[in-house]
Enzyme design. Structure first.
Site, PDB file in Angstrom:
ATOM      1  N   ASP A 192      -9.491  -6.231  -4.518  1.00 27.99           N
ATOM      2  CA  ASP A 192      -9.035  -5.117  -3.677  1.00 27.99           C
ATOM      3  C   ASP A 192     -10.034  -3.969  -3.779  1.00 27.99           C
ATOM      4  O   ASP A 192     -10.207  -3.393  -4.858  1.00 27.99           O
ATOM      5  CB  ASP A 192      -7.644  -4.659  -4.140  1.00 27.99           C
ATOM      6  CG  ASP A 192      -6.999  -3.657  -3.184  1.00 27.99           C
ATOM      7  OD1 ASP A 192      -7.736  -2.938  -2.470  1.00 27.99           O
ATOM      8  OD2 ASP A 192      -5.756  -3.576  -3.155  1.00 27.99           O
ATOM      9  N   HIS A 241      -7.229  -6.156  -0.278  1.00 28.57           N
ATOM     10  CA  HIS A 241      -6.093  -5.261  -0.042  1.00 28.57           C
ATOM     11  C   HIS A 241      -5.042  -5.919   0.848  1.00 28.57           C
ATOM     12  O   HIS A 241      -3.851  -5.706   0.675  1.00 28.57           O
ATOM     13  CB  HIS A 241      -6.595  -3.948   0.578  1.00 28.57           C
ATOM     14  CG  HIS A 241      -5.603  -2.826   0.503  1.00 28.57           C
ATOM     15  ND1 HIS A 241      -5.087  -2.372  -0.694  1.00 28.57           N
ATOM     16  CD2 HIS A 241      -5.017  -2.065   1.481  1.00 28.57           C
ATOM     17  CE1 HIS A 241      -4.230  -1.381  -0.456  1.00 28.57           C
ATOM     18  NE2 HIS A 241      -4.177  -1.181   0.850  1.00 28.57           N
ATOM     19  N   SER A 273       0.833  -1.189   0.000  1.00 38.50           N
ATOM     20  CA  SER A 273       0.000   0.000   0.000  1.00 38.50           C
ATOM     21  C   SER A 273       0.882   1.259   0.000  1.00 38.50           C
ATOM     22  O   SER A 273       1.706   1.424  -0.895  1.00 38.50           O
ATOM     23  CB  SER A 273      -0.954  -0.063   1.207  1.00 38.50           C
ATOM     24  OG  SER A 273      -2.036   0.812   1.053  1.00 38.50           O
TER      25      SER A 273
END
EC number: 3.1.-.-
Length: 295
Positions: free
Chosen positions: A244, A272, A139
């Site tokens: 995601d 995610h 991320s």
């Protein structure tokens, strides 16, 4: 109740008792160090702040784990710290400044906060005397990894990123707005961060993060680090979870297209947090990629 301690417990007790004899210093990491399973944690001064990190393993190949928004080594990478091969790798998980146990300072989000994290991460590993390092970035940590690989190419060995984006779109802005209020997060997602930070710091910092990431929307093409992608030289694996909800597929495709020679691996049921939900699959994927010999 167990009838008798097993042999591994007895071995550990013997190691501990011998270490406690007069004149013998106590091993810092405890008796588990003999089995290569201990995790040490410490803080070290880097670029004017004290950065916290965890370290495990004794392999020649150094790997840095870079967490996501509000993340830390302990909240974001449990299965990696525990299960990545300790004979092959030395695994370091860091808490970026203002996150986890790298406080003070409180986290802030100037427009160059990703560049600052990239420099902090590289300088941390240099301070710890590593000569070269591979990056596993999730991320925001994936964005930081892309910048680090572009700006410090001679120090980066290989890179695995997932859940990252190189620019911000209108669609992304709507997604970010949807996570701004942490009271609306699921308890499962919220609880570890609330425990780590306390509710007020957690809630305030999440709001600041949303404002921080939205800054990029005002830049041409919403650019975060797209201009740096062609500078990346290291072998790169991009992993994307096809379910995601936070980072749409087009971001992974864009990075794949612009990082020369990169590879894209899709996990059909991945969301995610695919490295936590599918930890065994992810760890094997990362280990295999990191061990591959170059052409």
């Amino acid at each position: 109740m167990d009838a008798a301690p097993n042999s591994s417990v007895l071995r550990r007790l013997r190691i501990l008792l011998s270490a406690l004899k007069p004149g013998n210093p106590v091993p810092r990491a405890g008796p588990a160090a003999a089995f290569g399973t201990s995790v040490t944690s410490a803080k070290v001064a880097v670029n004017g702040v004290h950065l916290h990190y965890q370290q495990a393993g004794e392999g020649e190949h150094a790997v840095l784990l870079l967490p996501g928004m509000l993340g830390s080594g302990e909240t974001d990478f449990g299965p990696q710290i525990k299960n990545l091969n300790k004979k092959l790798f030395t695994v370091v998980a860091w808490d970026p400044r203002g996150y986890g146990h790298s406080r003070p300072p409180d986290r802030d989000f100037p427009v160059d906060f990703f560049e600052r994290d990239a420099k902090d991460a590289v300088d941390l590993m240099k301070t710890l005397k590593f000569k070269k390092v591979s990056l596993l970035g999730w991320s925001d940590g994936g964005i930081t990894s892309l910048i680090a690989a572009a700006k410090y190419p001679s120090f980066i060995n290989k890179m695995v990123i997932w859940g990252a984006n190189a620019y911000v779109t209108d669609e992304d802005e709507k997604i970010y707005q949807g996570i701004r209020d942490v009271s609306k997060w699921s308890e499962k997602t919220r609880k570890p961060l609330e425990t780590l930070y306390g509710y007020d710091y957690f809630a305030k910092t999440c709001e600041k993060w949303v404002d921080g990431i939205k800054q990029f929307k005002r830049l041409p093409d919403g650019n975060i680090c797209g201009h740096l992608l062609p500078l990346i030289q290291c072998p790169t694996l991009i992993v994307h979870g096809e379910k995601d909800p936070l980072v749409p597929r087009f971001h992974a495709d864009f990075i794949h297209k612009h990082v020369r020679g990169s590879r894209l691996h899709l996990i059909r049921e991945g969301k995610h947090n695919l490295h936590l939900r599918f930890a065994d699959e992810f760890n094997k994927l990362a280990e295999d990629f990191l061990q591959e010999k170059g052409p």
